[in-house]
Scaffold this active site. Structure first.
Site, PDB file in Angstrom:
ATOM      1  N   ARG A   1      49.219  23.985  42.680  1.00  0.00           N
ATOM      2  CA  ARG A   1      47.999  23.504  43.357  1.00  0.00           C
ATOM      3  C   ARG A   1      48.135  22.040  43.773  1.00  0.00           C
ATOM      4  NH1 ARG A   1      46.970  28.260  41.836  1.00  0.00           N
ATOM      5  NH2 ARG A   1      48.643  28.495  43.301  1.00  0.00           N
TER       6      ARG A   1
ATOM      7  N   SER B   1      38.685  29.409  40.780  1.00  0.00           N
ATOM      8  CA  SER B   1      38.949  28.711  39.514  1.00  0.00           C
ATOM      9  C   SER B   1      38.484  27.262  39.617  1.00  0.00           C
ATOM     10  CB  SER B   1      40.446  28.727  39.200  1.00  0.00           C
ATOM     11  OG  SER B   1      40.842  30.049  38.946  1.00  0.00           O
TER      12      SER B   1
ATOM     13  N   GLU C   1      40.361  21.818  39.519  1.00  0.00           N
ATOM     14  CA  GLU C   1      41.062  22.305  40.714  1.00  0.00           C
ATOM     15  C   GLU C   1      40.133  22.118  41.924  1.00  0.00           C
ATOM     16  OE1 GLU C   1      43.110  26.046  40.297  1.00  0.00           O
ATOM     17  OE2 GLU C   1      42.712  26.566  42.398  1.00  0.00           O
TER      18      GLU C   1
END
Ligand code: FAD
Length: 302
Positions: free
Chosen positions: A174, A223, A294
């Protein structure tokens, strides 16, 4: 000439002022942008860039907001959305595809499946634009955009357009080192030949697998936290901290998947932000693990 009339002269209906961002973002929360503009090409990006430098106002890029929490006070300065342009998908060579940064991941996947091109199955069910996918290096256990990237076309607000080769970049979990504050205008992806019906079977299997695990009935950003290092699962830590179902205002930690914070109908960004803070605190207290968001948080508190 005022900032508003300069923008109106240049962009006509493709610019809005004090425009609420909530309807453009997956969470459906967030305050207004001072200026929201939909440029259609690099020349228009250049114009916006010059204007922002002259007036010393910041530029913020949004995709479809599937990984963005915009706070209730909104975003000062100029917000750029690619949702009305940068939508091209072109086959360059037999397995190479050039794709605009504003294209939705789902459309690109469908395009590739129709042509028997493999490599994008990992993105099945992942929402948002390709540009946002590159910025986040979006992915799943099946792969990520960094795996198939060959070349990146960026618009750098300091220096204008530039092209970066995959070898000049680093893509991790990520994260990536390529984009910085630039805007992804297009990507060149390297796919492989595949069989359309087998690829569709695989994509359908992945979508089913995701639907079984993820709470898709309410708006979310997927998420909320990255999985911490050492193979820990953020969702499991949150669950073990007893936080499933915890609510603040209209926001709730999903009872199905603890790493999802849902907008149950009337959440404000501040509710979601409070749940993020509470989750971090409880997980830190319980396991001495520092969760990293995130979801990207932008803008000013209301
Ligand atoms: C139900 C659900 C499931 C999800 N599942 C996954 C998953 O499995 N894996 C995963 O990785 N993510 C997942 N996500 C998160 C999200 O879909 C991805 O991060 C997606 O790539 C974000 O794309 P976007 O266009 O919505 O970007 P946005 O959320 O609008 O923006 C995210 C960031 O990218 C930047 N950005 C956007 N477009 C550009 C551009 N053209 N150039 C430069 N910067 C840009 C923005 O400034 C911002 O910092 C999920 C989200 C939801 C809602």
């Amino acid at each position: 000439m005022s900032i508003n009339s300069s923008f109106e002269n240049k962009f006509g209906p493709r610019v809005r002022f004090k425009e609420p961002l909530a309807p453009l973002l997956a969470y459906g929360v967030g305050g207004p942008a001072d200026v929201l503009v939909f440029p259609k090409d690099e020349e228009e990006l250049s114009w916006v860039s010059n204007y922002s430098k002259e007036l010393q106002v910041p530029i913020t890029i949004i995709g479809t907001g599937t990984n963005l929490l915009v706070l209730d006070g909104g975003i000062r300065g100029i917000v750029i959305s690619l949702s009305q342009a940068f939508q091209n998908i072109d086959r360059v060579e037999s397995t190479q595809v050039r794709c605009g940064g504003g294209v939705s991941k789902g459309s690109l996947l469908e395009w590739a499946l129709d042509r028997g091109l493999a490599g994008l199955e990992f993105s099945a069910g992942v929402p948002g634009t390709v540009g946002g996918g590159i910025f986040m290096n979006a992915g799943t256990k099946y792969g990520c955009y960094g795996d198939i990237l060959k070349e990146l076309r960026l618009f750098d607000f300091e220096h204008g357009p530039r092209t970066l080769l995959r070898e000049e970049t680093h893509f991790g979990y990520r994260e990536q080192t390529a984009v910085g504050k630039s805007l992804v205008t297009s990507v060149l992806l390297e796919l492989t030949p595949g069989d359309t019906s087998l690829l569709r079977q695989e994509v359908n299997r992945i979508i089913k697998e995701r639907a079984e695990k993820q709470p898709l009935d309410y708006p979310s950003c997927g998420s909320t936290f990255k999985n911490p290092p050492q193979g820990l699962s953020a969702g499991r830590l949150i669950e073990r901290a007893g936080l499933k179902g915890t609510a603040v205002g209209g926001a709730e930690i999903s009872t199905k998947h603890a790493n999802f914070i849902l907008n149950k109908g009337n959440a404000r960004a501040s509710d979601i932000l409070s749940l993020i803070a509470l989750t971090k605190e409880k997980v830190r207290e319980s396991f001495e693990v520092e969760l990293e968001c995130e979801v990207i948080i932008l803008g000013e508190a209301g």
